[in-house]
Every structure is written in structure tokens, then in C-alpha cells.
Design an enzyme around this catalytic site. Structure first.
Site, PDB file in Angstrom:
ATOM      1  N   PRO A   2     -11.704 -67.974  44.435  1.00 39.16           N
ATOM      2  CA  PRO A   2     -11.297 -68.225  42.896  1.00 39.16           C
ATOM      3  C   PRO A   2     -12.395 -68.440  42.168  1.00 39.16           C
ATOM      4  O   PRO A   2     -13.329 -69.270  42.580  1.00 39.16           O
ATOM      5  CB  PRO A   2     -10.445 -69.395  43.232  1.00 39.16           C
ATOM      6  CG  PRO A   2     -10.237 -69.723  44.539  1.00 39.16           C
ATOM      7  CD  PRO A   2     -11.224 -68.876  45.305  1.00 39.16           C
ATOM      8  N   GLU A   3     -12.590 -67.825  40.857  1.00 41.38           N
ATOM      9  CA  GLU A   3     -13.699 -68.437  39.927  1.00 41.38           C
ATOM     10  C   GLU A   3     -13.079 -69.225  38.850  1.00 41.38           C
ATOM     11  O   GLU A   3     -11.859 -69.568  39.018  1.00 41.38           O
ATOM     12  CB  GLU A   3     -14.249 -67.004  39.553  1.00 41.38           C
ATOM     13  CG  GLU A   3     -14.929 -66.022  40.650  1.00 41.38           C
ATOM     14  CD  GLU A   3     -15.749 -64.778  40.390  1.00 41.38           C
ATOM     15  OE1 GLU A   3     -16.067 -64.907  38.913  1.00 41.38           O
ATOM     16  OE2 GLU A   3     -15.635 -63.957  40.964  1.00 41.38           O
TER      17      GLU A   3
END
Ligand SMILES: [Zn+2]
Length: 279
Positions: A2-3
Site C-alpha cells: 500500500p502507498e
């Protein structure tokens, strides 16, 4: 992994779902997920009986504030998921590492197959001592508004190639491999352009592309790739991958100029870009 947009979607979901809820019990199935605590009860005791008052984000760290001033910190790592269960009877996903049960019923579950993610309880004052990365964390591109000419000054000072610059957590918080490629395509800039070579028009395009790409990604609830590891608090994948212009599209035509998208390995990671319209 996840960013920033994916973590921000989870933060907003958490704010709706857990703020005001009181913790009845905490079950820990894996000590590795709470590895900063020597003993299970050093993690569970400060949580039991407390109520969540707010959910904030610093880079990719979620800060779930408690009503006694302490904070439950969550990092999703490579494969972590936070899932809301309406009832304790809901089927438990494989690799559920931590389960928080609320007094009003329902649970918050931390699922993490690869266990690179973690949870811990600390005080707000201790947070930066606990996580060195937070001491040096760069600008949050979703939270911090700045003028594009100030952004341009910062970019020029760094004298780095654009992709590693966007991914440098000490410069900007939360941008990784996917969004750096998407931002640079939107800006029409090559990944290996030196940051001190940009014209003021290019700086303006880069800044606008960064903010718009990240905001759009949040609007479409993040990117879920083929591995489906990223899901929101309700177990639903994001939709922004449908709007990716370059990431994992090598061999396909560029959506802007129809030239073929290429993939290049840089420091062991794949970079995707269009050789025609990114200059
Ligand atoms: Zn193109």
C-alpha cells in the site's frame, strides 16, 4: 505494497467506523505483529477499556488515538489489511494476527500473511523515538498545500533523478513504485530526468500531476493489483488500477500518444513509462 492513497482510504474508513468505540478485549495470535512489545499484555492492557477518539496518518503510519492520550500505531507493511467485522461470528480470515473487540459488538481485525506489518501502542511524545522514519518524514503531498514555485525550489535543490526523488520518504511521504510512475506519466516527464533540469512549466506540471494523481487514487479507493492484497476496511478492492496509464502496462499502447509502454528495471524495481510523450 500500500502507498499513500491506500493508507488514506483505510484512515477515512477507520474514522467512520471506530471513532467513539470502546475496546472490550484484544486477542493477539502472532507476537511478530506486535514485535515492539516484549509481552502480549504490554500491548493489550493499554488498549482494553479505552475509546478511539480520532484516526490520523503520518506517511504510511496510521495513528489511532485513544482517550487517554496514547495512540495505537498501525503499519500495513507489504500485505497487511485492517478489516471491520460487524460481528465476532463473521468468518475469520486466514492470517488474522490481532483482533480488537468493541463493547458495542463488532471487531477490528488485523490480517497480515507476510507479517511485515505491525501494531504497537505508544504515547504521542514517544512516537518519533519509536519510529525513526517519522523523525525524518518528508512533506505529505495530500495534507500539505504549497505553492508550485516553492515545490520547484525543493525539487531543484535535490539534484536527483525524478523517480527516486518522488519515492524518497525524506522528501515526500508515502509515494512508492506505482504512484511515482503514474505521476511522471501524467506530468509528461521521464523517470530519469534530473530534478534540477526542469523548466518552471515542467515543475508546475509535476506538482499538479502529483496532487491530482494522488487525489484521484483516493477517490477511486486505491489500487488493488492482481495479488488482491490491498483491500479497504470492508474487504473491498480499490478501483484506481483501471485508471493506471503506465504501471504494469508494458507492451500496451500509451493512452495519450499510442506509443508502446516500456518497462525498465531500475535498482531491482520495474519502472514503466512512455518513451514518446515523457521527455
Ligand atoms: Zn505516450
Amino acid at each position: 505494497m500500500p502507498e499513500l492513497p491506500e493508507v488514506e482510504v483505510v484512515r477515512r474508513d477507520l474514522e467512520h467506523e471506530v471513532v467513539g468505540k470502546k475496546i472490550k478485549s484484544v486477542d493477539v495470535n502472532s507476537m511478530r505483529s506486535i514485535r515492539r512489545h516484549r509481552q502480549r499484555k504490554l500491548f493489550t492492557d493499554p488498549l482494553i477499556g479505552r475509546k478511539f477518539t480520532a484516526v490520523e496518518r503520518r506517511g504510511k503510519y496510521l495513528l489511532m488515538k485513544l482517550d487517554d492520550g496514547q495512540v495505537l500505531v498501525v503499519h500495513l507493511g507489504m500485505s497487511g489489511q485492517l478489516l471491520r467485522a460487524k460481528s465476532a461470528k463473521d468468518a475469520m480470515a486466514k492470517h488474522t494476527q490481532v483482533v480488537i473487540t468493541f463493547t458495542q459488538g463488532g471487531q477490528l481485525r488485523f490480517v497480515d500473511p507476510r507479517t511485515f506489518g505491525e501494531m504497537f501502542v505508544t504515547s504521542v511524545d514517544e512516537l518519533e523515538n519509536e519510529v525513526d522514519e517519522l523523525k525524518h518524514l518528508g512533506i505529505d503531498p495530500l495534507e500539505t498545500a504549497m505553492s508550485w514555485d516553492y515545490f520547484g525550489e525543493l525539487v531543484a535543490q535535490r539534484r536527483m533523478k525524478l523517480k527516486p526523488l518522488l519515492m524518497d520518504q525524506k522528501f515526500l511521504a508515502g509515494i512508492g513504485n506505482i504512484y511515482s510512475d503514474e505521476i511522471l506519466h501524467a506530468a509528461g516527464l521521464r523517470w530519469d530526468r534530473s530534478s534540477d533540469s526542469l523548466s518552471s512549466q515542467e515543475v508546475r506540471r509535476l506538482y499538479r500531476s502529483m496532487v491530482e494523481t494522488l487525489q484521484d487514487a483516493v477517490k477511486y479507493r486505491g489500487s488493488s493489483l492482481a495479488d488482491e492484497q490491498y483491500v479497504d476496511l470492508f474487504g473491498q478492492p480499490g478501483e484506481y488500477q483501471q485508471f493506471h496509464k503506465v504501471y504494469a502496462r508494458d507492451g500496451e499502447p500509451c493512452k495519450r500518444c499510442r506509443h508502446v509502454i516500456v518497462r525498465q528495471k531500475v535498482n531491482g524495481r520495474s519502472t514503466f513509462y512512455c518513451e514518446a510523450c515523457q521527455v
